[in-house]
Motif scaffolding. Structure first.
Motif, PDB file in Angstrom:
ATOM      1  N   ASN A   1      10.342  -2.033   1.586  1.00  0.00           N
ATOM      2  CA  ASN A   1      10.136  -3.243   0.790  1.00  0.00           C
ATOM      3  C   ASN A   1       8.622  -3.448   0.647  1.00  0.00           C
ATOM      4  O   ASN A   1       7.940  -3.667   1.650  1.00  0.00           O
ATOM      5  CB  ASN A   1      10.795  -4.415   1.523  1.00  0.00           C
ATOM      6  CG  ASN A   1      10.571  -5.727   0.800  1.00  0.00           C
ATOM      7  OD1 ASN A   1       9.619  -5.888   0.044  1.00  0.00           O
ATOM      8  ND2 ASN A   1      11.448  -6.668   1.040  1.00  0.00           N
ATOM      9  N   PRO A   2       8.089  -3.382  -0.582  1.00  0.00           N
ATOM     10  CA  PRO A   2       6.620  -3.386  -0.721  1.00  0.00           C
ATOM     11  C   PRO A   2       5.983  -4.780  -0.608  1.00  0.00           C
ATOM     12  O   PRO A   2       5.041  -5.094  -1.331  1.00  0.00           O
ATOM     13  CB  PRO A   2       6.417  -2.797  -2.122  1.00  0.00           C
ATOM     14  CG  PRO A   2       7.624  -3.208  -2.869  1.00  0.00           C
ATOM     15  CD  PRO A   2       8.761  -3.288  -1.883  1.00  0.00           C
ATOM     16  N   SER A   3       6.498  -5.598   0.304  1.00  0.00           N
ATOM     17  CA  SER A   3       5.925  -6.939   0.457  1.00  0.00           C
ATOM     18  C   SER A   3       4.677  -6.817   1.333  1.00  0.00           C
ATOM     19  O   SER A   3       4.730  -6.184   2.391  1.00  0.00           O
ATOM     20  CB  SER A   3       6.940  -7.872   1.107  1.00  0.00           C
ATOM     21  OG  SER A   3       7.236  -7.366   2.381  1.00  0.00           O
ATOM     22  N   GLY A   4       3.581  -7.385   0.872  1.00  0.00           N
ATOM     23  CA  GLY A   4       2.315  -7.279   1.623  1.00  0.00           C
ATOM     24  C   GLY A   4       1.630  -5.957   1.295  1.00  0.00           C
ATOM     25  O   GLY A   4       2.293  -4.960   0.986  1.00  0.00           O
ATOM     26  N   ALA A   5       0.288  -5.973   1.396  1.00  0.00           N
ATOM     27  CA  ALA A   5      -0.503  -4.805   0.985  1.00  0.00           C
ATOM     28  C   ALA A   5      -0.149  -3.548   1.788  1.00  0.00           C
ATOM     29  O   ALA A   5      -0.024  -2.454   1.228  1.00  0.00           O
ATOM     30  CB  ALA A   5      -1.987  -5.130   1.122  1.00  0.00           C
ATOM     31  N   ASP A   6       0.050  -3.708   3.106  1.00  0.00           N
ATOM     32  CA  ASP A   6       0.316  -2.524   3.940  1.00  0.00           C
ATOM     33  C   ASP A   6       1.616  -1.841   3.545  1.00  0.00           C
ATOM     34  O   ASP A   6       1.679  -0.613   3.404  1.00  0.00           O
ATOM     35  CB  ASP A   6       0.414  -2.922   5.421  1.00  0.00           C
ATOM     36  CG  ASP A   6      -0.951  -3.268   5.976  1.00  0.00           C
ATOM     37  OD1 ASP A   6      -1.945  -3.081   5.233  1.00  0.00           O
ATOM     38  OD2 ASP A   6      -1.014  -3.721   7.130  1.00  0.00           O
ATOM     39  N   ASN A   7       2.657  -2.659   3.365  1.00  0.00           N
ATOM     40  CA  ASN A   7       3.950  -2.081   2.994  1.00  0.00           C
ATOM     41  C   ASN A   7       3.919  -1.490   1.590  1.00  0.00           C
ATOM     42  O   ASN A   7       4.548  -0.459   1.323  1.00  0.00           O
ATOM     43  CB  ASN A   7       5.056  -3.135   3.076  1.00  0.00           C
ATOM     44  CG  ASN A   7       5.398  -3.449   4.508  1.00  0.00           C
ATOM     45  OD1 ASN A   7       5.148  -2.631   5.398  1.00  0.00           O
ATOM     46  ND2 ASN A   7       5.944  -4.625   4.749  1.00  0.00           N
ATOM     47  N   ALA A   8       3.192  -2.151   0.702  1.00  0.00           N
ATOM     48  CA  ALA A   8       3.106  -1.648  -0.672  1.00  0.00           C
ATOM     49  C   ALA A   8       2.414  -0.285  -0.670  1.00  0.00           C
ATOM     50  O   ALA A   8       2.835   0.648  -1.366  1.00  0.00           O
ATOM     51  CB  ALA A   8       2.357  -2.634  -1.559  1.00  0.00           C
ATOM     52  N   LEU A   9       1.377  -0.164   0.145  1.00  0.00           N
ATOM     53  CA  LEU A   9       0.676   1.119   0.221  1.00  0.00           C
ATOM     54  C   LEU A   9       1.588   2.189   0.850  1.00  0.00           C
ATOM     55  O   LEU A   9       1.661   3.321   0.356  1.00  0.00           O
ATOM     56  CB  LEU A   9      -0.616   0.974   1.037  1.00  0.00           C
ATOM     57  CG  LEU A   9      -1.397   2.269   1.223  1.00  0.00           C
ATOM     58  CD1 LEU A   9      -1.782   2.887  -0.132  1.00  0.00           C
ATOM     59  CD2 LEU A   9      -2.667   2.034   2.054  1.00  0.00           C
ATOM     60  N   ARG A  10       2.303   1.806   1.908  1.00  0.00           N
ATOM     61  CA  ARG A  10       3.237   2.768   2.528  1.00  0.00           C
ATOM     62  C   ARG A  10       4.262   3.237   1.506  1.00  0.00           C
ATOM     63  O   ARG A  10       4.616   4.408   1.428  1.00  0.00           O
ATOM     64  CB  ARG A  10       3.975   2.091   3.701  1.00  0.00           C
ATOM     65  CG  ARG A  10       3.208   2.150   4.998  1.00  0.00           C
ATOM     66  CD  ARG A  10       4.071   1.967   6.230  1.00  0.00           C
ATOM     67  NE  ARG A  10       5.048   0.892   6.163  1.00  0.00           N
ATOM     68  CZ  ARG A  10       6.367   1.047   6.338  1.00  0.00           C
ATOM     69  NH1 ARG A  10       6.864   2.237   6.585  1.00  0.00           N
ATOM     70  NH2 ARG A  10       7.172   0.007   6.285  1.00  0.00           N
ATOM     71  N   ALA A  11       4.744   2.290   0.686  1.00  0.00           N
ATOM     72  CA  ALA A  11       5.745   2.642  -0.330  1.00  0.00           C
ATOM     73  C   ALA A  11       5.139   3.577  -1.375  1.00  0.00           C
ATOM     74  O   ALA A  11       5.775   4.550  -1.803  1.00  0.00           O
ATOM     75  CB  ALA A  11       6.279   1.373  -0.987  1.00  0.00           C
ATOM     76  N   ALA A  12       3.886   3.310  -1.764  1.00  0.00           N
ATOM     77  CA  ALA A  12       3.233   4.167  -2.773  1.00  0.00           C
ATOM     78  C   ALA A  12       3.076   5.589  -2.228  1.00  0.00           C
ATOM     79  O   ALA A  12       3.298   6.574  -2.943  1.00  0.00           O
ATOM     80  CB  ALA A  12       1.881   3.579  -3.157  1.00  0.00           C
ATOM     81  N   VAL A  13       2.722   5.687  -0.949  1.00  0.00           N
ATOM     82  CA  VAL A  13       2.575   7.016  -0.327  1.00  0.00           C
ATOM     83  C   VAL A  13       3.939   7.715  -0.316  1.00  0.00           C
ATOM     84  O   VAL A  13       4.047   8.913  -0.592  1.00  0.00           O
ATOM     85  CB  VAL A  13       1.985   6.882   1.104  1.00  0.00           C
ATOM     86  CG1 VAL A  13       2.001   8.221   1.829  1.00  0.00           C
ATOM     87  CG2 VAL A  13       0.562   6.325   1.038  1.00  0.00           C
ATOM     88  N   ALA A  14       4.987   6.948  -0.051  1.00  0.00           N
ATOM     89  CA  ALA A  14       6.344   7.531  -0.033  1.00  0.00           C
ATOM     90  C   ALA A  14       6.760   7.982  -1.436  1.00  0.00           C
ATOM     91  O   ALA A  14       7.437   9.007  -1.592  1.00  0.00           O
ATOM     92  CB  ALA A  14       7.332   6.518   0.526  1.00  0.00           C
TER      93      ALA A  14
END
Ligand code: RIB
Length: 311
Positions: free
Chosen positions: A196-209
């Motif tokens: 779930n790309p909520s918050g900058a860290d998760n959004a970045l993790r999702a983009a990497v995925a």
């Protein structure tokens, strides 16, 4: 010279219901709001955005031979969209979307693809003969049309942009050539990556995925009222959205990605293009409906000035 964008995607008539709330199972609610038929479809919304914002749009889609199909064709004509690749079929009715909009502007959409399911590889290949500056697609049409158009474009060195909605987790991503831009929204990102790309860290993790799923120069995750994250495989940045009162989010994502593509072709500057697209998205959510909420160049520039937005 205007930038030419070939949109190979969907066309729907939207049946829009403005409701006070979603009924519980078995419950009936007597509404005081209204319902309307509004031209929509992810592809058509993007095509209209390209044309209204000063691009040259060639729209490849399939309509049914019925009253909705006729009304949509007339609207596209009036918008000035190039319809040389717009096809009709007797096999199915024009696509229809049932859209429920709640008071906070959030929508729930069920799409009945109808004629969109008959857009085929030949239609897509023929459309590419218009020599566009970019190819733009969604997943509201058959996979074979998306893949054929993408490979034809790649052979000719035409940049490919995919707005990854609606989420199609079983799409054969490994068969796509490298893209220029891949852009899902929050819920699509979660379906593709499990994050779930909520918050900058998760959004970045999702983009990497996402990078492991599809090859693209840029991954741009639309984060709704939080703006958009861009990741190029090395660096990332978040462009904040602009504050407006949201009345209906329908078509915000479609016009965001269309505006982003157009401005990227014009300026070559990805951050400027995202800020421009955020401005278009903000304008769209402040109005009701799909095609009815998309600004033209003058409306957008007035909006940008009135908000003091710097691109
Ligand atoms: O993204 C909004 C669009 O999704 C609607 O216009 C509807 O037709 C569906 O395609």
């Amino acid at each position: 010279m205007k930038k030419r964008i070939l949109v190979v995607s969907s066309a729907n008539m939207d049946f829009v219901l403005n409701v006070s709330r979603i009924p519980e199972p078995g419950e009936t609610i007597l509404e005081s709001g209204d319902y309307r038929l509004i031209p929509g479809g992810k592809g058509a919304n993007s095509a209209i955005a390209v044309e209204r914002l000063g691009g040259d749009c060639v729209f490849c889609a399939k309509l049914g031979r019925d009253a909705n199909g006729e009304a949509l064709r007339k609207l596209y004509e009036a918008e000035g969209i190039n319809l040389s690749a717009l096809r009709s079929t007797d096999e199915a009715p024009t696509g229809l979307a049932s859209i429920i909009v709640e008071r906070d502007g959030c929508n729930r959409i069920n799409v009945f693809p109808g004629a969109n399911n008959y857009l085929n590889a030949d239609d897509a290949e023929e459309a590419l003969l218009c020599y566009p500056d970019a190819l733009f697609m969604h997943f509201e049409i058959p996979d074979e049309a998306v893949l054929t158009a993408a490979h034809f474009a790649a052979k000719k060195g035409i940049p490919i942009v995919i707005d990854a909605g609606p989420a199609k987790p079983d799409f054969p991503f490994d068969k796509l050539p490298p893209l220029e831009i891949f852009s899902p929204n929050e819920s699509e990102t979660e379906i593709y990556t499990g994050i779930n790309p909520s918050g900058a860290d998760n959004a970045l993790r999702a983009a990497v995925a996402l990078q492991k799923i599809v090859k693209s120069h840029y991954y741009i995750i639309k984060l709704g009222d939080k703006g958009a994250l861009v990741y190029d495989g090395k660096y990332y940045s978040i462009a904040s959205s602009y504050d407006v009162k949201a009345v209906d989010t329908t078509a915000a994502g479609d016009s965001f990605t269309a505006a982003l593509t157009l401005e990227y072709l014009r300026s070559g500057n990805i951050m400027r293009s995202i800020r421009y697209a955020n401005a278009v998205g903000a304008y769209v959510v402040s109005k009701r409906g799909a095609s009815t909420s998309i600004p033209n160049e003058k409306q957008l520039s007035d909006f940008i000035k009135s908000r003091g937005i710097e691109l």
